[in-house]
Scaffold this active site. Sequence first.
Site, PDB file in Angstrom:
ATOM      1  N   ASP A  83       0.821  -1.207   0.000  1.00  0.00           N
ATOM      2  CA  ASP A  83       0.000   0.000   0.000  1.00  0.00           C
ATOM      3  C   ASP A  83       0.861   1.265   0.000  1.00  0.00           C
ATOM      4  O   ASP A  83       0.496   2.278  -0.599  1.00  0.00           O
ATOM      5  CB  ASP A  83      -0.926   0.008   1.215  1.00  0.00           C
ATOM      6  CG  ASP A  83      -2.091  -0.969   1.062  1.00  0.00           C
ATOM      7  OD1 ASP A  83      -2.278  -1.498  -0.051  1.00  0.00           O
ATOM      8  OD2 ASP A  83      -2.805  -1.202   2.055  1.00  0.00           O
ATOM      9  N   GLY A  84       2.012   1.207   0.664  1.00  0.00           N
ATOM     10  CA  GLY A  84       2.898   2.368   0.698  1.00  0.00           C
ATOM     11  C   GLY A  84       3.411   2.740  -0.686  1.00  0.00           C
ATOM     12  O   GLY A  84       3.499   3.921  -1.030  1.00  0.00           O
ATOM     13  N   ASN A 127      -4.538   8.958   1.863  1.00  0.00           N
ATOM     14  CA  ASN A 127      -4.923   8.364   3.145  1.00  0.00           C
ATOM     15  C   ASN A 127      -5.223   9.407   4.213  1.00  0.00           C
ATOM     16  O   ASN A 127      -6.336   9.488   4.713  1.00  0.00           O
ATOM     17  CB  ASN A 127      -3.817   7.433   3.651  1.00  0.00           C
ATOM     18  CG  ASN A 127      -4.062   5.990   3.303  1.00  0.00           C
ATOM     19  OD1 ASN A 127      -5.056   5.652   2.672  1.00  0.00           O
ATOM     20  ND2 ASN A 127      -3.150   5.115   3.705  1.00  0.00           N
ATOM     21  N   ASP A 128      -4.197  10.171   4.580  1.00  0.00           N
ATOM     22  CA  ASP A 128      -4.382  11.060   5.731  1.00  0.00           C
ATOM     23  C   ASP A 128      -3.376  12.196   5.776  1.00  0.00           C
ATOM     24  O   ASP A 128      -2.289  12.126   5.208  1.00  0.00           O
ATOM     25  CB  ASP A 128      -4.320  10.264   7.042  1.00  0.00           C
ATOM     26  CG  ASP A 128      -3.135   9.312   7.112  1.00  0.00           C
ATOM     27  OD1 ASP A 128      -2.023   9.723   6.740  1.00  0.00           O
ATOM     28  OD2 ASP A 128      -3.315   8.148   7.520  1.00  0.00           O
ATOM     29  N   TYR A 132      -3.665   4.640   9.643  1.00  0.00           N
ATOM     30  CA  TYR A 132      -3.258   5.177  10.940  1.00  0.00           C
ATOM     31  C   TYR A 132      -4.465   5.509  11.812  1.00  0.00           C
ATOM     32  O   TYR A 132      -4.475   5.263  13.026  1.00  0.00           O
ATOM     33  CB  TYR A 132      -2.398   6.417  10.701  1.00  0.00           C
ATOM     34  CG  TYR A 132      -1.644   6.957  11.895  1.00  0.00           C
ATOM     35  CD1 TYR A 132      -1.639   6.297  13.131  1.00  0.00           C
ATOM     36  CD2 TYR A 132      -0.896   8.125  11.779  1.00  0.00           C
ATOM     37  CE1 TYR A 132      -0.931   6.793  14.203  1.00  0.00           C
ATOM     38  CE2 TYR A 132      -0.181   8.639  12.846  1.00  0.00           C
ATOM     39  CZ  TYR A 132      -0.207   7.967  14.059  1.00  0.00           C
ATOM     40  OH  TYR A 132       0.500   8.465  15.121  1.00  0.00           O
ATOM     41  N   SER A 133      -5.512   6.049  11.206  1.00  0.00           N
ATOM     42  CA  SER A 133      -6.707   6.422  11.969  1.00  0.00           C
ATOM     43  C   SER A 133      -7.306   5.227  12.696  1.00  0.00           C
ATOM     44  O   SER A 133      -7.704   5.328  13.864  1.00  0.00           O
ATOM     45  CB  SER A 133      -7.743   7.059  11.034  1.00  0.00           C
ATOM     46  OG  SER A 133      -8.938   7.349  11.724  1.00  0.00           O
ATOM     47  N   SER A 165      -5.737   2.535  13.653  1.00  0.00           N
ATOM     48  CA  SER A 165      -4.825   2.158  14.736  1.00  0.00           C
ATOM     49  C   SER A 165      -4.990   3.059  15.953  1.00  0.00           C
ATOM     50  O   SER A 165      -4.741   2.641  17.083  1.00  0.00           O
ATOM     51  CB  SER A 165      -3.370   2.229  14.246  1.00  0.00           C
ATOM     52  OG  SER A 165      -3.149   1.320  13.195  1.00  0.00           O
TER      53      SER A 165
END
Length: 285
Positions: free
Chosen positions: A66-67, A137-138, A180-181, A183
Amino acid sequence: MKFGIVINTSRERAITLARELMAWLTEHGQDYVFDTESALRLQTARTAPIEELNKQCDAFVSLGGDGTLLFTSHYSVTKPVIGINVGYLGFLTEFSPDEMVPAIEKVLSGNYSIHNRSQLEATFRTDGKIEQLRALNDVVIEKGTYPRIPTFVIKLDGELLGSYRADGIIIATSTGSTAYSMSAGGPIIAPKSSVFVITPICPHMLTVRPIVINDEKIIEVSIDAPDGEFPLNGDGHLRKLLAPQETVTVKKSQQVINLVANENRDYCEILRTKLLWGREHDSTQ
């Protein structure tokens, strides 16, 4: 058709797949080019700066996790991206290595569908100049090495939402809700939902919870602290160290990311598989 290929050069499986893809494209009379780092690893002369790939190519292939796909998406702009999963979770990378060639064939035939994914756009100032970053993503503002707990002041459309004493603030798209959200305790949001989620990181306030908002809202975040430097990250990449009282404005970007869809994938199945939902814990491990 010309393909721009970006690979995770630290994964041998990705290197092997790239060589297989080169051979297949050459055999079928298709053109391709690699970004500079990938080309160096593969020792091929077919290379261009990654900033130029969008101008040269009709579609992108991301070989990694995904990265790698997130990295590719920053340069693909409106071009379709075929994500081949050579990583771990693979929430965004739609295709397995075995599905690589069939996915390429679908794109060549024009018989494919697209997942349009919204992005965030963050605006900030650097040396008096206005800069922007886009994130699939964020966007994350965190305390970094600041030894105390700062206060993050958040406004929605100019109205105060709240002041959060926390280690940081995550603003995520529906796509980024499983990153991240999640997590940090944020909810899982179905892809293509027209919302953002604001998730505090380790808030020092028992009543604070993540909040889901309409993606038409304009979000302003500033840091209330006497001193310190606070990292501003987009999709995991540091973009700036913010000063106290400095404001970052985040809104929905006008640009979307076009991910080539794998019609054999089901989102509910992805959640069950990737997050191990409904599985018994193995007590022998």
